[in-house]
Design a protein around this motif. Structure first.
Motif, PDB file in Angstrom:
ATOM      1  N   GLN A 129      16.730 -55.474  41.297  1.00  0.00           N
ATOM      2  CA  GLN A 129      16.683 -54.012  41.353  1.00  0.00           C
ATOM      3  C   GLN A 129      15.672 -53.549  42.401  1.00  0.00           C
ATOM      4  OE1 GLN A 129      15.960 -52.669  37.326  1.00  0.00           O
ATOM      5  NE2 GLN A 129      18.138 -52.689  36.827  1.00  0.00           N
ATOM      6  N   GLU A 130      14.569 -54.266  42.539  1.00  0.00           N
ATOM      7  CA  GLU A 130      13.549 -53.900  43.518  1.00  0.00           C
ATOM      8  C   GLU A 130      14.087 -54.040  44.945  1.00  0.00           C
ATOM      9  OE1 GLU A 130      13.068 -55.869  40.922  1.00  0.00           O
ATOM     10  OE2 GLU A 130      11.745 -54.583  39.712  1.00  0.00           O
ATOM     11  N   GLU A 131      14.805 -55.117  45.194  1.00  0.00           N
ATOM     12  CA  GLU A 131      15.382 -55.327  46.531  1.00  0.00           C
ATOM     13  C   GLU A 131      16.444 -54.271  46.839  1.00  0.00           C
ATOM     14  OE1 GLU A 131      14.952 -60.197  46.843  1.00  0.00           O
ATOM     15  OE2 GLU A 131      16.687 -59.303  45.819  1.00  0.00           O
ATOM     16  N   TRP A 132      17.257 -53.993  45.840  1.00  0.00           N
ATOM     17  CA  TRP A 132      18.290 -52.957  45.992  1.00  0.00           C
ATOM     18  C   TRP A 132      17.636 -51.593  46.266  1.00  0.00           C
ATOM     19  CZ3 TRP A 132      23.647 -52.969  45.901  1.00  0.00           C
ATOM     20  CH2 TRP A 132      24.289 -51.756  45.650  1.00  0.00           C
ATOM     21  N   ALA A 133      16.601 -51.293  45.512  1.00  0.00           N
ATOM     22  CA  ALA A 133      15.897 -50.014  45.670  1.00  0.00           C
ATOM     23  C   ALA A 133      15.349 -49.872  47.081  1.00  0.00           C
ATOM     24  CB  ALA A 133      14.779 -49.908  44.642  1.00  0.00           C
ATOM     25  N   HIS A 134      14.799 -50.958  47.610  1.00  0.00           N
ATOM     26  CA  HIS A 134      14.254 -50.928  48.970  1.00  0.00           C
ATOM     27  C   HIS A 134      15.354 -50.645  49.989  1.00  0.00           C
ATOM     28  CE1 HIS A 134      11.633 -51.897  52.343  1.00  0.00           C
ATOM     29  NE2 HIS A 134      12.584 -52.719  52.806  1.00  0.00           N
ATOM     30  N   ARG A 135      16.522 -51.243  49.806  1.00  0.00           N
ATOM     31  CA  ARG A 135      17.619 -51.034  50.754  1.00  0.00           C
ATOM     32  C   ARG A 135      18.148 -49.613  50.719  1.00  0.00           C
ATOM     33  NH1 ARG A 135      20.750 -55.311  52.652  1.00  0.00           N
ATOM     34  NH2 ARG A 135      21.991 -53.673  53.665  1.00  0.00           N
ATOM     35  N   VAL A 136      18.269 -49.050  49.529  1.00  0.00           N
ATOM     36  CA  VAL A 136      18.861 -47.705  49.418  1.00  0.00           C
ATOM     37  C   VAL A 136      17.807 -46.597  49.483  1.00  0.00           C
ATOM     38  CG1 VAL A 136      20.816 -48.584  48.102  1.00  0.00           C
ATOM     39  CG2 VAL A 136      18.838 -47.659  46.880  1.00  0.00           C
ATOM     40  N   ARG A 137      16.530 -47.004  49.542  1.00  0.00           N
ATOM     41  CA  ARG A 137      15.422 -46.055  49.687  1.00  0.00           C
ATOM     42  C   ARG A 137      15.276 -45.114  48.496  1.00  0.00           C
ATOM     43  NH1 ARG A 137      15.262 -44.576  56.208  1.00  0.00           N
ATOM     44  NH2 ARG A 137      15.187 -46.759  56.896  1.00  0.00           N
ATOM     45  N   ASP A 155      23.637 -37.998  46.114  1.00  0.00           N
ATOM     46  CA  ASP A 155      22.659 -38.531  47.058  1.00  0.00           C
ATOM     47  C   ASP A 155      22.490 -40.039  46.886  1.00  0.00           C
ATOM     48  OD1 ASP A 155      22.191 -36.104  48.178  1.00  0.00           O
ATOM     49  OD2 ASP A 155      20.315 -35.724  47.133  1.00  0.00           O
ATOM     50  N   TYR A 156      22.465 -40.471  45.627  1.00  0.00           N
ATOM     51  CA  TYR A 156      22.248 -41.897  45.359  1.00  0.00           C
ATOM     52  C   TYR A 156      23.419 -42.744  45.871  1.00  0.00           C
ATOM     53  CZ  TYR A 156      21.304 -46.241  42.846  1.00  0.00           C
ATOM     54  OH  TYR A 156      21.065 -47.552  42.542  1.00  0.00           O
ATOM     55  N   VAL A 157      24.635 -42.349  45.524  1.00  0.00           N
ATOM     56  CA  VAL A 157      25.783 -43.163  45.953  1.00  0.00           C
ATOM     57  C   VAL A 157      25.979 -43.073  47.466  1.00  0.00           C
ATOM     58  CG1 VAL A 157      26.949 -43.071  43.715  1.00  0.00           C
ATOM     59  CG2 VAL A 157      27.468 -41.340  45.428  1.00  0.00           C
ATOM     60  N   ALA A 158      25.620 -41.926  48.063  1.00  0.00           N
ATOM     61  CA  ALA A 158      25.705 -41.820  49.520  1.00  0.00           C
ATOM     62  C   ALA A 158      24.718 -42.775  50.183  1.00  0.00           C
ATOM     63  CB  ALA A 158      25.421 -40.386  49.959  1.00  0.00           C
ATOM     64  N   ALA A 159      23.543 -42.936  49.561  1.00  0.00           N
ATOM     65  CA  ALA A 159      22.551 -43.876  50.083  1.00  0.00           C
ATOM     66  C   ALA A 159      23.054 -45.308  49.982  1.00  0.00           C
ATOM     67  CB  ALA A 159      21.232 -43.717  49.324  1.00  0.00           C
ATOM     68  N   VAL A 160      23.756 -45.617  48.895  1.00  0.00           N
ATOM     69  CA  VAL A 160      24.345 -46.954  48.743  1.00  0.00           C
ATOM     70  C   VAL A 160      25.410 -47.179  49.816  1.00  0.00           C
ATOM     71  CG1 VAL A 160      25.705 -48.451  47.238  1.00  0.00           C
ATOM     72  CG2 VAL A 160      23.866 -47.041  46.265  1.00  0.00           C
ATOM     73  N   LYS A 200      25.629 -45.809  52.714  1.00  0.00           N
ATOM     74  CA  LYS A 200      24.999 -45.943  54.023  1.00  0.00           C
ATOM     75  C   LYS A 200      24.321 -47.302  54.178  1.00  0.00           C
ATOM     76  CE  LYS A 200      21.601 -43.748  57.073  1.00  0.00           C
ATOM     77  NZ  LYS A 200      20.631 -42.616  57.217  1.00  0.00           N
ATOM     78  N   ALA A 201      23.605 -47.730  53.149  1.00  0.00           N
ATOM     79  CA  ALA A 201      22.852 -48.982  53.228  1.00  0.00           C
ATOM     80  C   ALA A 201      23.762 -50.190  53.399  1.00  0.00           C
ATOM     81  CB  ALA A 201      21.979 -49.145  51.985  1.00  0.00           C
ATOM     82  N   PHE A 202      24.930 -50.141  52.751  1.00  0.00           N
ATOM     83  CA  PHE A 202      25.809 -51.309  52.768  1.00  0.00           C
ATOM     84  C   PHE A 202      27.101 -51.066  53.556  1.00  0.00           C
ATOM     85  CE2 PHE A 202      23.105 -51.691  49.022  1.00  0.00           C
ATOM     86  CZ  PHE A 202      22.514 -52.924  49.285  1.00  0.00           C
ATOM     87  N   GLN A 203      27.139 -49.945  54.281  1.00  0.00           N
ATOM     88  CA  GLN A 203      28.250 -49.644  55.192  1.00  0.00           C
ATOM     89  C   GLN A 203      29.615 -49.798  54.510  1.00  0.00           C
ATOM     90  OE1 GLN A 203      27.445 -52.248  58.571  1.00  0.00           O
ATOM     91  NE2 GLN A 203      26.025 -50.778  59.431  1.00  0.00           N
ATOM     92  N   THR A 204      29.770 -49.075  53.417  1.00  0.00           N
ATOM     93  CA  THR A 204      31.009 -49.171  52.637  1.00  0.00           C
ATOM     94  C   THR A 204      32.103 -48.240  53.130  1.00  0.00           C
ATOM     95  OG1 THR A 204      30.400 -47.430  51.070  1.00  0.00           O
ATOM     96  CG2 THR A 204      29.605 -49.670  50.610  1.00  0.00           C
ATOM     97  N   GLY A 205      31.771 -47.399  54.124  1.00  0.00           N
ATOM     98  CA  GLY A 205      32.757 -46.425  54.576  1.00  0.00           C
ATOM     99  C   GLY A 205      32.939 -45.272  53.617  1.00  0.00           C
ATOM    100  N   GLY A 206      31.925 -45.048  52.769  1.00  0.00           N
ATOM    101  CA  GLY A 206      31.986 -43.924  51.834  1.00  0.00           C
ATOM    102  C   GLY A 206      32.721 -44.221  50.547  1.00  0.00           C
ATOM    103  N   ALA A 207      32.919 -45.497  50.235  1.00  0.00           N
ATOM    104  CA  ALA A 207      33.740 -45.881  49.074  1.00  0.00           C
ATOM    105  C   ALA A 207      33.176 -45.355  47.761  1.00  0.00           C
ATOM    106  CB  ALA A 207      33.877 -47.399  49.012  1.00  0.00           C
TER     107      ALA A 207
END
Length: 265
Positions: free
Chosen positions: A23-31, A50-55, A57-64
């Protein structure tokens, strides 16, 4: 929070664990903070736009995940009477939104949304479900092609305190300022010096659809009313012109909002 939102949370957990991330690593990636991530995954806090948009962006999902949240907003997280409107809101290209009493739902923080539902009308479970639905709706503002949102609020909305919740209004007003910087969001304020005016009769929204059709929405203590009859829409459009003419221009409105924000610091 409801089975629909639970499904999204499960997908987010799967996305994290499949990458062997804590969770800490994930939190760092999604800010977001580790506490925030933990609260989402344990269902103590709904996943926001905001949270899912950050996910995304961080993992380049194309807005999934944003698309999934938008779709889920109209399922079991929302009251039955609201679901028809959520479909309209999701497809709209432009939303004209007037609020004399509250911050518009698409601009609310989680704490503010919860405060608007407190007071005994709803059970704790119902409040959780309604808050989850309201925050899920905000995902439309993070879509690849979001609707244009033009919102007019009465200045009293910015000054109204929430008893025993110091800092809540500061967070909410700062959120408004943050959103006002986005190209697809305009926020205008009817100043207190206006005095009494017709808009105080109640909240309403006018949605412009891709086929140029217009649909209206008005809420009250018992239920929402959706209107699409030409005469009723024309009346709402005239009311919109009235309230917007009372409102300050966008730049002056933002200056006023920033001035009010200093009151809450």
């Amino acid at each position: 929070m409801g089975a629909a939102v639970d499904l999204l949370v499960e997908e987010l957990i799967e996305a994290r664990t499949s990458r062997s991330m804590t969770q800490e690593e994930w939190a760092h990636r999604v800010r977001f903070s580790p506490t925030h991530v933990s609260s989402v995954e344990t269902r103590h806090r709904p996943p926001t736009g905001d949270y899912v948009a950050a996910v995304d962006k961080a993992f380049q999902t194309g807005g999934a995940y944003t698309r999934l949240l938008v779709k889920l907003a109209s399922f079991d997280t929302a009251p039955i009477w609201l679901r028809d409107w959520l479909e309209i809101e999701r497809e709209a290209v432009l939303l004209r939104w007037f609020e004399p009493a509250y911050v518009p739902g698409l601009l609310q923080t989680e704490a503010y949304a919860r405060a608007t539902l407190a007071g005994g009308r709803f059970t704790a479970e119902e409040i959780d479900r309604h808050v989850a639905s309201r925050l899920a709706r905000q995902a439309i503002l993070n879509q690849e092609v979001p609707p244009q949102l033009i919102s007019v609020v009465d200045e009293a909305v910015l000054h109204r305190p929430v008893p025993d919740q110091a800092g809540l209004m500061r967070e909410q007003v700062e959120r408004i300022i943050e959103l006002a910087a986005l190209d697809h969001i305009q926020i205008q304020v009817v100043p207190a010096t206006t005095g009494m005016y017709l808009g105080l009769a109640g909240q309403f929204i006018i949605a412009e659809m891709p086929d140029d059709k217009r649909v209206g929405y008005a809420d009250n203590q018992l239920k929402a009313q959706i209107v699409d009859e030409a005469g009723e829409i024309a009346r709402l459009a005239r009311m919109w012109e009235v309230v917007r003419n009372y409102a300050l221009p966008v730049k002056q409105s933002l200056e006023l909002i920033k001035e009010v924000s200093r009151i809450w610091t």
